[in-house]
Design an enzyme around this catalytic site. Structure first.
Site: not given
Length: 425
Positions: A67, A70-71, A145
């Protein structure tokens, strides 16, 4: 180019495995004004232990790396952000990370902007840029997040259900990881993961829309940077028990009425059986507690269940489970009555009329997905990662028999494999 055709739904898919290992899937939709492209890699949150192809070294990476990576893919050395550039072209662009893959995508309705968008998409996915500074900055953003999801009752309910079902499988860990787990992430870890998992041999690119298959394949090839096919990546997973981890989990959060999720642990089967099993379990879930079931009517009339429950079956190469979620003032009673309904169905047998009706409903939902280029593209990517062909949902329809459903009912729907997660005020 290999052509897959599904006569039942009158659709075709063109598949090409390139020399560098990249699998390209093209689904032409001549009547569609929209175009969709999605480029995915078989790297998800569960892939945190693997063997480096170049050296044979065993590597463990922190939870949340897929993740995090991906960011960071959008940031470029010149200070621009590729997501902003795609949006400026009027494209609906995004990216996401799941348990078993990461994907980068956009949708548009304009030919010229599509190819400009393809330039940008294929450039940034092939051009990682990580520095100590930009990695540290991202930790704060992802930390926020994570905290947001920590405060989300629905997400915590789902995560706690997975913790009840699994003792070892990393699906029980938040896709984003934790604030503690992302702390040691640095450029070296990200490059190690990128160079392993973002090799074309581990990736799938799907396009759907009004395309000539040969032409769009040529456009994709033109935009690929030279790379060596590293072959299959060896992942390392701890052996997961067939038994559940724990029967019940409860958490207090701010909710107006308790929310609950029942989980049913299934086993991972060969890819040739996955589609038929998936469809059959969806049918059984709808028969047992769907909006037309006797149990749902009873629970709703007695005001035990507030609204129709959500039912779904999730599976990959490493896990498989069914989930039933909803709102109830007495989740334990819902579980007890659900188990009673299973026993009753096993005792009395499946009603053939109800079975065929629900089966047609499930099939109708599948066929409807082929009206939308985004749904088609996401489906082909997710299914290919799972080693299945999306057209098999139509082709296997006749093999979902009442006899097979009875076998699955007795093999999967067992009280000892059922868990309950509850969030209450």
């Amino acid at each position: 180019m290999k052509v897959l055709e599904c006569l039942k739904i009158k659709e075709k898919a063109y598949i090409e495995d390139l020399d560098n290992g990249l699998k390209v899937i093209i689904v032409p939709k001549k009547e569609s004004s929209k175009k969709f492209v999605i480029w995915g890699t078989k790297f998800g949150s569960i892939d945190n232990k693997f063997i480096l192809p170049e050296t044979g070294e065993e590597v463990s990476v922190p939870d949340g790396v897929a993740h995090f990576l991906e960011h960071k893919m959008f940031e470029q050395p010149n200070g621009t952000n590729s997501l902003d550039k795609l949006m400026a072209l009027g494209l609906d662009a995004n990216a996401y990370t799941t348990n078993d893959h990461t994907a980068y995508l956009f949708e548009c309705s304009d030919d010229e902007n599509f190819y400009s968008g393809l330039d940008e998409l294929m450039d940034y996915v092939q051009s990682p840029y990580y520095t100590d500074e930009n990695v540290e900055k991202e930790k704060g953003i992802i930390g926020q997040e994570i905290m947001m999801y920590d405060d989300d009752p629905g997400f915590q309910l789902y995560l706690n259900t997975l913790k009840c079902l699994y003792s070892k499988c990393p699906i029980r860990i938040d896709i984003a990881g934790s604030i503690q787990s992302i702390t040691p992430i640095n450029p070296d870890i990200l490059y190690k993961c990128y160079n392993t998992f973002y090799n074309p041999s581990n990736m799938i690119l799907v396009v759907c829309g009004n395309f000539d298959p040969e032409n769009i394949l040529g456009e994709i090839k033109k935009r690929l940077k030279p790379s060596k096919n590293i072959g299959e990546i060896k992942r390392i997973y701890e052996k997961e028990s067939n038994e559940i981890n724990q029967k019940y989990m409860e958490k207090n959060m701010s909710v107006s009425m308790p929310i609950f999720m029942l989980g049913i642990k299934d086993k991972v089967v060969e890819s040739s059986e996955r589609v038929k099993r998936h469809m059959t379990i969806e049918v059984l879930l709808n028969l047992l507690i769907g909006n037309s079931s006797n149990l749902y009517k009873k629970l709703y009339e007695q005001q035990v269940l507030l609204g129709e429950p959500d039912v779904e079956y999730e599976f990959s190469n490493q896990y498989a489970h069914a989930l039933i979620g909803g709102q109830s003032n007495n989740p334990q009673l819902v579980e007890n009555m659900f188990i009673e309904e299973i026993q009753k169905l096993k005792r009395d047998g499946l009603n053939s009329e109800d079975f065929e009706r629900i089966k047609r409903k499930i099939y109708g939902e599948f066929v409807t997905e082929f009206n939308d280029v985004a749904s088609i593209s996401r489906m082909f990517l997710a299914d290919t990662v799972k080693n299945i062909n999306s057209f098999d949902y139509a082709n296997e329809y006749d093999n979902v028999t009442i006899e097979y459903a009875d076998y699955i009912l007795n093999e999967v729907f067992i009280e000892s494999k059922i868990v309950l997660s509850v969030i209450k005020n």
